[in-house]
Design an enzyme around this catalytic site. Structure first.
Site, PDB file in Angstrom:
ATOM      1  N   ASP A  61     -22.224  10.749  -9.492  1.00 28.98           N
ATOM      2  CA  ASP A  61     -21.224  10.017  -8.723  1.00 28.98           C
ATOM      3  C   ASP A  61     -21.932   9.450  -7.498  1.00 28.98           C
ATOM      4  OD1 ASP A  61     -19.201   9.079  -7.114  1.00 28.98           O
ATOM      5  OD2 ASP A  61     -18.010  10.919  -7.156  1.00 28.98           O
ATOM      6  N   ASN A  99     -23.338  -2.046 -10.723  1.00 29.96           N
ATOM      7  CA  ASN A  99     -22.251  -2.482 -11.594  1.00 29.96           C
ATOM      8  C   ASN A  99     -21.022  -1.587 -11.478  1.00 29.96           C
ATOM      9  OD1 ASN A  99     -21.007  -3.795 -14.090  1.00 29.96           O
ATOM     10  ND2 ASN A  99     -21.208  -1.657 -14.724  1.00 29.96           N
ATOM     11  N   TYR A 132      -8.697  -4.326  -4.036  1.00 24.08           N
ATOM     12  CA  TYR A 132      -9.829  -4.682  -4.897  1.00 24.08           C
ATOM     13  C   TYR A 132     -10.491  -5.958  -4.393  1.00 24.08           C
ATOM     14  CZ  TYR A 132     -12.364  -6.231  -9.069  1.00 24.08           C
ATOM     15  OH  TYR A 132     -13.332  -6.674  -9.932  1.00 24.08           O
ATOM     16  N   GLY A 133      -9.684  -6.983  -4.078  1.00 27.66           N
ATOM     17  CA  GLY A 133     -10.236  -8.234  -3.565  1.00 27.66           C
ATOM     18  C   GLY A 133     -11.047  -8.019  -2.301  1.00 27.66           C
ATOM     19  N   ALA A 134     -10.533  -7.176  -1.406  1.00 29.38           N
ATOM     20  CA  ALA A 134     -11.259  -6.888  -0.171  1.00 29.38           C
ATOM     21  C   ALA A 134     -12.569  -6.175  -0.454  1.00 29.38           C
ATOM     22  CB  ALA A 134     -10.391  -6.044   0.764  1.00 29.38           C
ATOM     23  N   LYS A 144     -14.410  -6.475  -3.112  1.00 28.28           N
ATOM     24  CA  LYS A 144     -15.374  -7.411  -3.680  1.00 28.28           C
ATOM     25  C   LYS A 144     -15.801  -8.456  -2.649  1.00 28.28           C
ATOM     26  CE  LYS A 144     -15.844  -5.536  -7.678  1.00 28.28           C
ATOM     27  NZ  LYS A 144     -17.139  -4.919  -8.048  1.00 28.28           N
TER      28      LYS A 144
END
Length: 254
Positions: free
Chosen positions: A62, A89, A153-155, A157
């Site tokens: 992890d 990834n 999630y957008g933040a 990325k």
């Protein structure tokens, strides 16, 4: 370009048990890498990938934790001590509508997508070949386009986008390149991990496909070649770049 550009190279691919990570690990192995260390939390999925090529080494870890990052570093030290390519990834998506925000799932997204790459890069930095190493981050078009019900999630990325450009500038004096790919819709297990049935996933893809100028969603094998291209030592002057792979969705979003 040579057929074996990664001959004698050591590569680390996080989240290497499925999807884009699996496809990328196989691509590096098939193009000559000596050792491809795949990391993730699920031992059985890592073992499945390792069984596909003798160069692939599974390391269950992890990487959002210090101990996980150190386990990866120790694997690199045991296999030559120098890292040529690091592929970030590992990542997760969780729905995060503001009206029903879940703090725990939001922390999970930020820890996996932001803290993980940060901790692991810092831990592996002394082992990265200098000059000559490459870092490739797997981001998302969500990092630069609106993500309704997925703002966390957008933040996360968008942070990966920032890492890409900031680290490219910071590590350029050491001869280390940093680039990213930003896929759109890709057929991976991420949708099932968010509770969507196979029928719901098919319905999602059927609904979005007509909006994609090139007419189809991505497969992991569409993304992996761009990861290897960006890591290829032949592209020695390419750094700080974020390549969107979405079939042209960005064209319609602007």
């Amino acid at each position: 370009m040579p057929d074996q550009p990664f001959a004698e190279h050591t590569v680390v691919v996080t989240g290497g048990g499925t999807g884009i990570g699996r496809a990328a690990a196989l691509a590096f192995a098939e193009r000559g890498a000596k050792t491809v260390i795949v990391t993730g939390r699920r031992k059985e999925r890592l073992a499945e990938v390792a069984a596909l090529h003798e160069a692939i080494l599974p390391v269950a870890a992890d990487v959002t934790t210090d101990s996980g990052a150190e386990a990866v570093a120790e694997a690199v030290r045991e296999h030559g001590g120098t890292l040529d390519t690091l592929v970030h990834n590992a990542g997760i998506f969780r729905f995060s509508p503001l009206a029903a925000l879940d703090a725990d799932s939001s922390r999970e997204v930020l820890e996996t997508n932001v803290l993980g790459p940060l901790l692991l890069t810092a831990r592996l930095l002394p082992l990265l070949r200098s000059p000559g190493a490459g870092i490739v981050l797997v981001s998302s078009r969500g990092g630069h386009n609106p993500t309704p019900d997925g703002s966390v999630y957008g933040a996360s990325k968008a942070a990966v986008h920032s890492f890409t450009r900031s680290w490219a500038a910071e590590l350029a004096p050491r001869g280390i390149r940093v680039n990213a790919v930003a896929p759109g819709f890709v057929r991976t297990e991420v949708y099932a991990a968010n509770g969507l049935s196979p029928e719901a996933v098919q319905g999602l893809f059927a609904g979005v496909t007509p909006t994609i100028p090139l007419g189809r969603v991505c497969e992991p094998e569409d993304v992996a070649p761009w990861i290897t291209r960006l890591a290829d030592p032949a592209n020695a002057l390419v750094t700080g770049q974020i390549i969107t792979i979405d079939g042209g969705l960005d064209i319609t979003a602007r």
